[in-house]
Design a protein around this motif. Structure first.
Motif, PDB file in Angstrom:
ATOM      1  N   MET A   1      20.240  -6.905  12.508  1.00  0.00           N
ATOM      2  CA  MET A   1      19.567  -6.552  12.683  1.00  0.00           C
ATOM      3  C   MET A   1      17.691  -6.690  12.650  1.00  0.00           C
ATOM      4  O   MET A   1      17.875  -7.519  11.795  1.00  0.00           O
ATOM      5  N   SER A   2      17.494  -6.923  14.587  1.00  0.00           N
ATOM      6  CA  SER A   2      16.650  -7.476  15.027  1.00  0.00           C
ATOM      7  C   SER A   2      15.473  -6.278  14.348  1.00  0.00           C
ATOM      8  O   SER A   2      15.736  -5.451  13.964  1.00  0.00           O
ATOM      9  N   ASP A   3      14.599  -7.488  14.597  1.00  0.00           N
ATOM     10  CA  ASP A   3      13.194  -7.247  13.606  1.00  0.00           C
ATOM     11  C   ASP A   3      12.389  -5.468  14.884  1.00  0.00           C
ATOM     12  O   ASP A   3      11.563  -4.557  13.878  1.00  0.00           O
ATOM     13  N   ASP A   4      12.548  -6.201  16.302  1.00  0.00           N
ATOM     14  CA  ASP A   4      12.585  -4.162  17.228  1.00  0.00           C
ATOM     15  C   ASP A   4      12.601  -3.008  16.528  1.00  0.00           C
ATOM     16  O   ASP A   4      12.335  -2.351  17.142  1.00  0.00           O
ATOM     17  N   LEU A   5      14.329  -3.328  15.896  1.00  0.00           N
ATOM     18  CA  LEU A   5      15.133  -1.775  15.220  1.00  0.00           C
ATOM     19  C   LEU A   5      14.460  -0.841  13.976  1.00  0.00           C
ATOM     20  O   LEU A   5      14.618  -0.648  13.602  1.00  0.00           O
ATOM     21  N   THR A   6      13.395  -2.242  13.124  1.00  0.00           N
ATOM     22  CA  THR A   6      13.103  -1.535  11.765  1.00  0.00           C
ATOM     23  C   THR A   6      11.792  -0.914  12.373  1.00  0.00           C
ATOM     24  O   THR A   6      11.363  -0.889  12.756  1.00  0.00           O
ATOM     25  N   PRO A   7      11.868   0.882  11.480  1.00  0.00           N
ATOM     26  CA  PRO A   7      11.244   1.670  11.890  1.00  0.00           C
ATOM     27  C   PRO A   7       9.818   1.326  11.093  1.00  0.00           C
ATOM     28  O   PRO A   7       9.636   1.048  10.763  1.00  0.00           O
ATOM     29  N   GLU A   8       8.820   1.987  12.147  1.00  0.00           N
ATOM     30  CA  GLU A   8       7.536   1.672  11.633  1.00  0.00           C
ATOM     31  C   GLU A   8       6.722   3.256  10.498  1.00  0.00           C
ATOM     32  O   GLU A   8       7.243   4.171  11.142  1.00  0.00           O
ATOM     33  N   PRO A   9       6.183   2.716  10.193  1.00  0.00           N
ATOM     34  CA  PRO A   9       6.217   3.515   9.034  1.00  0.00           C
ATOM     35  C   PRO A   9       4.949   4.458   9.716  1.00  0.00           C
ATOM     36  O   PRO A   9       4.616   4.223  10.111  1.00  0.00           O
ATOM     37  N   PRO A  10       5.204   6.049   8.901  1.00  0.00           N
ATOM     38  CA  PRO A  10       4.350   6.493   9.403  1.00  0.00           C
ATOM     39  C   PRO A  10       2.764   6.374   8.752  1.00  0.00           C
ATOM     40  O   PRO A  10       2.253   5.595   8.222  1.00  0.00           O
ATOM     41  N   GLU A  11       1.671   6.710  10.039  1.00  0.00           N
ATOM     42  CA  GLU A  11       0.424   6.937   9.825  1.00  0.00           C
ATOM     43  C   GLU A  11      -0.498   7.163   8.755  1.00  0.00           C
ATOM     44  O   GLU A  11      -1.263   6.816   8.140  1.00  0.00           O
ATOM     45  N   ASN A  12       0.015   8.258   8.306  1.00  0.00           N
ATOM     46  CA  ASN A  12      -0.453   8.684   6.800  1.00  0.00           C
ATOM     47  C   ASN A  12       0.314   7.935   5.386  1.00  0.00           C
ATOM     48  O   ASN A  12      -0.149   8.796   4.406  1.00  0.00           O
ATOM     49  N   LEU A  13       0.985   7.257   5.418  1.00  0.00           N
ATOM     50  CA  LEU A  13       1.199   6.515   4.292  1.00  0.00           C
ATOM     51  C   LEU A  13       0.949   4.977   3.881  1.00  0.00           C
ATOM     52  O   LEU A  13       0.201   4.536   5.369  1.00  0.00           O
ATOM     53  N   SER A  14       0.346   4.928   2.772  1.00  0.00           N
ATOM     54  CA  SER A  14       0.148   3.607   2.361  1.00  0.00           C
ATOM     55  C   SER A  14       1.312   3.035   0.959  1.00  0.00           C
ATOM     56  O   SER A  14       1.492   3.900   0.425  1.00  0.00           O
ATOM     57  N   ALA A  15       1.198   1.800   1.343  1.00  0.00           N
ATOM     58  CA  ALA A  15       1.138   1.684   0.392  1.00  0.00           C
ATOM     59  C   ALA A  15       0.764   0.756  -1.178  1.00  0.00           C
ATOM     60  O   ALA A  15      -0.376   0.135  -0.658  1.00  0.00           O
ATOM     61  N   GLU A  16       1.008   0.652  -1.792  1.00  0.00           N
ATOM     62  CA  GLU A  16       0.326   0.533  -3.438  1.00  0.00           C
ATOM     63  C   GLU A  16       0.693   0.885  -4.757  1.00  0.00           C
ATOM     64  O   GLU A  16       2.321   1.115  -4.470  1.00  0.00           O
ATOM     65  N   PRO A  17       0.551  -0.088  -5.089  1.00  0.00           N
ATOM     66  CA  PRO A  17       1.326  -0.845  -7.589  1.00  0.00           C
ATOM     67  C   PRO A  17       1.701   0.290  -7.535  1.00  0.00           C
ATOM     68  O   PRO A  17       0.421   1.415  -7.393  1.00  0.00           O
ATOM     69  N   LEU A  18       2.862   0.763  -8.445  1.00  0.00           N
ATOM     70  CA  LEU A  18       3.474   2.004  -8.414  1.00  0.00           C
ATOM     71  C   LEU A  18       2.282   2.469  -9.311  1.00  0.00           C
ATOM     72  O   LEU A  18       2.019   3.654 -10.035  1.00  0.00           O
ATOM     73  N   SER A  19       1.858   1.692 -10.848  1.00  0.00           N
ATOM     74  CA  SER A  19       1.270   2.089 -12.111  1.00  0.00           C
ATOM     75  C   SER A  19       0.167   2.277 -11.638  1.00  0.00           C
ATOM     76  O   SER A  19      -0.160   3.459 -11.665  1.00  0.00           O
ATOM     77  N   ARG A  20      -0.441   1.870 -10.423  1.00  0.00           N
ATOM     78  CA  ARG A  20      -2.009   2.176 -10.024  1.00  0.00           C
ATOM     79  C   ARG A  20      -1.975   3.494  -9.260  1.00  0.00           C
ATOM     80  O   ARG A  20      -2.248   4.530  -9.845  1.00  0.00           O
ATOM     81  N   ALA A  21      -1.046   4.049  -9.148  1.00  0.00           N
ATOM     82  CA  ALA A  21      -0.812   4.934  -8.435  1.00  0.00           C
ATOM     83  C   ALA A  21      -0.874   6.777  -9.078  1.00  0.00           C
ATOM     84  O   ALA A  21      -0.581   7.477  -9.249  1.00  0.00           O
TER      85      ALA A  21
END
Length: 749
Positions: free
Chosen positions: A1-21
């Motif tokens: 699958m090409s990179d163009d088809l990878t869905p963009e994450p919603p703007e209200n989501l952020s990535a952080e380590p599970l332990s910190r969350a």
């Protein structure tokens, strides 16, 4: 699958380590639990739910001298307006505020079934009614005078107080308990009169020590009374550090029934002990024969507590009986003092007595200043209106003319120079003009200059006093002292129920209670089955008598003993366990598993069980052929887990008698050696008894060499080998073949 088809994450989501969350969210929950649920505020001694209940009852106008309202209505208002949690939890919290056995000074006046000291729950909220009690109302005195901060409620439609003004130190007077995340609090109730006396002393001497304050606060004063058995040093340390363990006992008296008979009557039980469960425990002690000196327990309570304890015989010492009951039941409890509170409603801290009182007094000073400022604002506004009224009285005709003929009377009143006749300028303010216009005609007859000037002078005098009060800290503490004395006269020793209920008694040097000495001595026959079921039949029954066992089970051993005996059980794991003959199940049934009485592992067999005798000695041996002599004092276990004595797979335990030891191996070789060659040890593996090329030890016993060796043949005859010189040797020798006729199972018995 090409990179163009990878869905963009919603703007209200952020990535952080599970332990910190997880850590951040759990910390938020922990802080919410600490500050908004479990820990009381040092200023008013209340948790948010209790504060909201009292405030909601005030908003419903449930005054102490007013009518009652349904508890369901109160709980519903609290839940809907201030406390978005379950109505059952709110009602339970309100019910506790009304229980005179839980609260030293109940804050709610309940009507109906609000529970009892037996542990019964309150009736449903639709059946009970409530209103504020006098102490609860006193906690909110001055609430309408901007005495405390208010904050929006959970949905922002209303406001609620952050803390109550608290006319008395409710934290100490009623106590508090709660469990938060990583911390807890447990504060006992105290006598209001004593606590206020300590506050007054702290006002006079701000540098007073905790020890000095204890001259006023004797200790906890529980609503259920009782006797606090602690010395002065323990109390001083507990109140100095904010932590401690206090021993509380029931109050009892001895009633003489005549002819030498007597009974004990318990009139007060420890705080937070349910009377019904206490009586169940006492009855259980009688049923299980764990309290042989107690014959019966009865609950004769009506409105007051009355628990009757009957002794087994009149010769029993009542003090000894109660000392034993204190150890075995909740007639004596421990109260863990932990004065962990919120300072200024934000910071949890374990406080000393002085720190708690200081937090309350500082709060009262802030309340006084806020009320004074609020009153000054009211006086200033009233003086402005009075000045306008005086002007209107002196110029009444002109005022009426302006009102009648001007198109804009308010502007006319403000524009008019009311001091022109006296040669100076005097204009009415907008507030004064509005007040004159809002007067009713009937009020004109009240406009008398003398009354208006008298009211003005009185307000000016009050204003000067308040200004001086706000500016002088000494006057402030003087006013607080007066307020505290008023509260003390209202709820202190002179009030109904204000006297101290809990007696403070120094801990005496009590002698240890020997329950075994109180057991009535009776003969019993102990029977153990192959599967490890044990029972004790009354009297010394014939050991050969036929006894019924469970299907698949049979006799293992039986012996005579007495109810005062300690029984010692020896397991194949080398551990000794101690049982009381008086605690064994009766012989009418089939007994109980001995593994329920002691922690004998399922893979460990019972090797021997016998009555313990002081001063006796026993020969212990393992299957590998090692052994030693142990003293009886070293095999008594204090816990159910037993006491490890022999290291290894245990084989036998024999009483030591005579001067020589006889051993026989699985190879049928027998050895006789002097008993003095065996060491006496309290624990260990031991020494080698007999040397084996193959196999191990089969049996061992102690004999007197001059009497020879006796054993029982299969036909029932007893045979004696008088001359043992052939088998006599040194310990750890190989030995020689057993004499002719020796039992084929290689056992001496």
């Amino acid at each position: 699958m090409s990179d163009d088809l990878t869905p963009e994450p919603p703007e209200n989501l952020s990535a952080e380590p599970l332990s910190r969350a997880i850590g951040e969210r759990y910390l938020t929950y922990a802080l919410s639990t600490i500050m908004n649920r479990a820990l009381p505020d040092a200023r008013d001694g209340l948790k948010p739910v209790h504060r909201r209940i009292l405030y909601a009852m005030r908003e419903l106008r449930l005054a102490p001298n007013g009518a009652f309202r349904k508890s369901a209505k109160i709980a519903g208002d609290v839940m809907g307006n201030y406390h978005p949690h379950g109505d059952a939890a709110i009602y339970d919290a309100m019910a506790r505020l009304a229980q005179d056995f839980a609260m030293r000074y109940p804050l709610v006046d309940g009507q109906g079934n609000f529970g009892n000291i037996d542990g019964d729950s309150p009736a449903a909220s639709r059946y009970t009614e409530a209103r504020l009690a006098e102490p609860g109302s006193a906690l909110m005195d001055g609430l309408a005078e901007d005495s405390v901060e208010f904050r929006p409620n959970y949905d922002g439609t209303l406001t609620e107080p952050v803390v109550l003004p608290a006319a008395f130190p409710n934290l100490l007077c009623n106590g508090a308990s709660g469990i938060a995340v990583g911390m807890a609090t447990n504060i006992p109730p105290h006598n209001l009169h004593e606590v206020i006396d300590a506050c007054l002393h702290l006002i006079k001497s701000p540098d007073a020590r905790d020890d000095t304050l204890l001259n006023f606060v004797q200790g906890p004063d529980f609503p259920t009374g009782g006797v606090l058995v602690e010395d002065a040093e323990t109390l001083r340390e507990a109140y100095r550090t904010g932590r401690g363990s206090l021993r509380l006992r029931a109050r009892w008296t001895q009633e003489d029934l005549g002819r030498g008979t007597w009974q004990v009557v318990v009139t007060e039980i420890p705080y937070q002990v349910q009377k019904s469960k206490l009586i169940e425990r006492l009855a259980e002690l009688i049923q299980l024969k764990k309290m042989p000196i107690l014959a019966d327990v009865r609950d004769e309570s009506a409105e007051d507590v009355r628990i009757v304890l009957e002794p087994k015989t009149r010769s029993v010492d009542p003090a000894q009986m109660m000392a034993a009951l204190f150890r075995a039941s909740d007639l004596e409890t421990r109260f863990g003092l932990n004065m962990n509170v919120l300072i200024d409603g934000r910071v949890p801290k374990v406080c000393s007595l002085k720190e708690v009182l200081r937090a309350f007094l500082d709060h009262r000073r802030e309340v006084l200043l806020r009320r004074s400022q609020f009153r000054l604002g009211k006086i200033e506004a009233r003086l402005e209106v009075l000045e306008g009224y005086i002007v209107a009285f002196l110029n009444l005709d002109r005022v009426i003319e302006i009102i009648r003929f001007d198109d804009d009377p308010k502007a006319g009143l403000i524009a008019e120079n009311w001091g022109a006749a006296t040669g100076y300028t005097l204009h009415l303010t907008e507030v004064q003009a509005e007040a004159i216009l809002n007067m009713r005609l009937r009020a004109l007859r009240k406009l008398e200059e003398i009354e208006l000037r008298a009211e003005r002078d009185a307000l000016l005098e009050e204003q000067r006093g308040l200004v001086a009060l706000v500016a002088d800290e000494g006057l402030q503490w003087g006013r607080i002292t007066e307020e505290l004395r008023e509260v003390r006269s209202q709820f202190g020793k002179s009030a109904d129920g204000g006297m101290r209920r809990t007696e403070i008694s120094a801990a005496a040097n009590e002698q240890p209670v020997n329950l075994d000495a109180m057991i009535e001595r009776e003969p019993v026959t102990v029977i153990v089955s192959k599967m490890g079921w044990i029972r004790a039949m009354k009297g010394h029954q014939p050991l050969e008598a036929e006894v019924k066992f469970r299907d698949g089970d049979g006799p293992f051993m039986a012996f005579h003993a007495e109810t005062t005996d300690k029984l010692v059980l020896y397991g194949s794991n080398g551990r000794f366990y101690t049982l009381s003959a008086n605690d064994l199940p009766g012989g009418r049934g089939l007994g109980e598993p001995v593994r329920l009485m002691v922690d004998l592992p399922n893979d460990a067999a019972i090797i021997d069980l016998f009555p313990w005798r002081e001063g006796a000695k026993y020969l212990l041996a393992s299957r590998a052929g090692d052994g030693f002599v142990v003293n009886a004092a070293d095999i008594i276990a204090q816990t159910k887990s037993g006491k490890q004595v022999l290291n290894g797979h245990a084989l036998l335990c024999r009483p030591v008698a005579g001067d020589h030891v006889v051993t026989v191996g699985e190879n049928r070789k027998m050895l006789v050696f002097a008993l003095s060659e065996l060491p006496e040890m309290s624990r260990g593996k031991g020494v080698r008894l007999q040397k084996f090329k193959d196999g191990g030890l089969s049996d061992a016993t102690c004999i007197t060499l001059a009497d020879g060796l006796r054993w029982q043949e299969s036909g029932g005859r007893t045979r004696t080998e008088a001359d043992l010189g052939e088998w006599l040797g040194k310990r750890a020798s190989a030995g020689r073949m057993a004499p002719r006729g020796f039992p084929r199972d290689n056992k001496f018995n």
